[in-house]
Scaffold this motif. Structure first.
Motif, short mmCIF file in Angstrom:
data_model
loop_
_atom_site.label_atom_id
_atom_site.label_comp_id
_atom_site.label_asym_id
_atom_site.label_seq_id
_atom_site.Cartn_x
_atom_site.Cartn_y
_atom_site.Cartn_z
N UNK A 1 75.66 -41.99 69.05
CA UNK A 1 74.21 -42.20 69.15
C UNK A 1 73.49 -41.51 67.99
N UNK A 2 73.89 -40.28 67.73
CA UNK A 2 73.24 -39.50 66.66
C UNK A 2 73.56 -40.09 65.29
N UNK A 3 74.78 -40.54 65.10
CA UNK A 3 75.16 -41.15 63.83
C UNK A 3 74.37 -42.43 63.57
N UNK A 4 74.21 -43.25 64.60
CA UNK A 4 73.51 -44.53 64.46
C UNK A 4 72.01 -44.32 64.24
N UNK A 5 71.41 -43.42 65.02
CA UNK A 5 69.95 -43.28 64.99
C UNK A 5 69.45 -42.24 63.99
N UNK A 6 70.30 -41.27 63.65
CA UNK A 6 69.83 -40.20 62.76
C UNK A 6 70.71 -40.01 61.53
N UNK A 7 71.76 -40.84 61.41
CA UNK A 7 72.64 -40.80 60.23
C UNK A 7 73.17 -39.39 59.98
N UNK A 8 73.56 -38.75 61.07
CA UNK A 8 74.09 -37.40 60.99
C UNK A 8 75.41 -37.37 61.74
N UNK A 9 76.46 -36.93 61.03
CA UNK A 9 77.79 -36.87 61.64
C UNK A 9 78.05 -35.44 62.11
N UNK A 10 78.15 -35.28 63.42
CA UNK A 10 78.32 -33.92 63.93
C UNK A 10 79.76 -33.45 63.75
N UNK A 11 79.91 -32.17 63.51
CA UNK A 11 81.21 -31.58 63.22
C UNK A 11 82.01 -31.35 64.50
N UNK A 12 83.26 -31.02 64.32
CA UNK A 12 84.12 -30.72 65.47
C UNK A 12 83.63 -29.49 66.20
N UNK A 13 83.08 -28.51 65.45
CA UNK A 13 82.57 -27.31 66.10
C UNK A 13 81.38 -27.64 66.98
N UNK A 14 80.49 -28.52 66.50
CA UNK A 14 79.34 -28.92 67.31
C UNK A 14 79.80 -29.69 68.54
N UNK A 15 80.81 -30.53 68.37
CA UNK A 15 81.37 -31.27 69.50
C UNK A 15 81.98 -30.30 70.53
#
Length: 292
Positions: A251-265
């Motif tokens: 959702x974040x990648x599609x709407x905000x073009x931000x790829x969250x890191x493994x640490x954030x996951x």
């Protein structure tokens, strides 16, 4: 400190020894005072340091135009926010609170009610700040016998949120609210349950989400660390939570073009696991209570 101008009986503009102007508040501090008089520092209750000349002019206008009663309400509100909810707020939040409350009362007198489209999200993402806003409505009702809608409490909550953002003024509170609310909705949809907003784990999750959204908005990335191995281990133990985290990441990648890191996951997985366990326990307790 020398007085530059008495704004009203309880407010003065002074010039400090370093040449910087300061607005001081205190009961009777401006009574019969003129430019050039020495300020009685023993009467100073609060100090407001404008950041620039424009802000100084704005402050002075507010102090001279707004009735003293709003300052009293705002001060009580600030003390309530600090003592009841441990919100870290500077005295400067009094200014926008006074400005908004005065405007709200004037609008209601004219029969104008503003709808806050983010009301539901504010209640959900900023429950403590919203309750402070509700407290403000109670104080205004006592003073003006005026019943205001919760929309106004949400507007006031935003001023408190902005004050807490402090060093990140570029991150709009409505973005934080909208994105955090979307993440919560994705969690509830994934597990077909309603999270317990009173639960401490939910509050911790909200706090994490606010910082998380700030990182997304400012494009501040968390570096990859050795915790990647822990994430790999935990996602195997919690496959349902892992799928939820991946939905959030998509959702974040599609709407905000931000790829969250493994640490954030990893942090999302830990927080979501906690709130889900808590929500399920709460649901089981409610069912058991209903059966008795």
């Amino acid at each position: 400190m020398r007085i530059v101008k008495a704004l009203n009986n309880n407010m003065i503009l002074v010039r400090q020894p370093n040449g910087q102007e300061l607005i001081c508040q205190g009961k009777g501090i401006g009574w019969k005072k003129r430019a050039g008089d020495e300020a009685d520092e023993s009467l100073i209750e609060r100090r407001f340091l404008p950041e620039n000349e424009d802000e100084s002019r704005h402050f002075q206008q507010l102090f001279t135009e707004i009735e003293d009663v709003y300052w009293g309400i705002a001060e009580e509100l600030l003390d309530y926010a600090r003592s009841r909810y441990a919100l870290k707020l500077s005295d400067k939040v009094i200014l926008p609170l006074c400005d908004h409350m005065a405007g709200s009362v004037e609008r209601y007198r004219k029969g104008v009610r503003l709808e806050n489209p983010m009301l539901w999200d504010v209640k959900r993402v900023y429950p403590r700040e919203f309750q402070v806003g509700k407290y403000a409505l109670r104080l205004l009702k006592e003073r003006y016998d005026m019943e205001m809608l919760d929309d106004e409490a949400a507007f006031l909550a935003y001023h408190i949120v902005i004050a807490q953002l402090g060093n990140s003024p570029q991150v709009a509170p409505d973005l934080v609210t909208r994105l955090a609310s979307s993440v919560i909705s994705l969690v509830e949809q994934s597990f077909q349950l309603t999270l317990n907003e009173e639960d401490w784990n939910y509050q911790r999750f909200l706090t994490h989400l606010k910082f998380f959204v700030n990182r997304i908005a400012t494009r501040e990335c968390c570096p990859e660390t050795e915790e990647d191995e822990l994430y790999t281990e935990l996602k195997g133990k919690h496959p349902h939570v892992h799928r939820c985290v991946e939905r959030i990441a998509d959702y974040i990648l599609i709407h905000f073009h931000y790829e969250i890191s493994s640490e954030e996951k990893l942090y999302l997985l830990i927080h979501i696991s906690r709130v889900i366990r808590s929500a399920k326990r709460s649901g089981e307790t409610s069912r058991e209570t209903g059966m008795n």
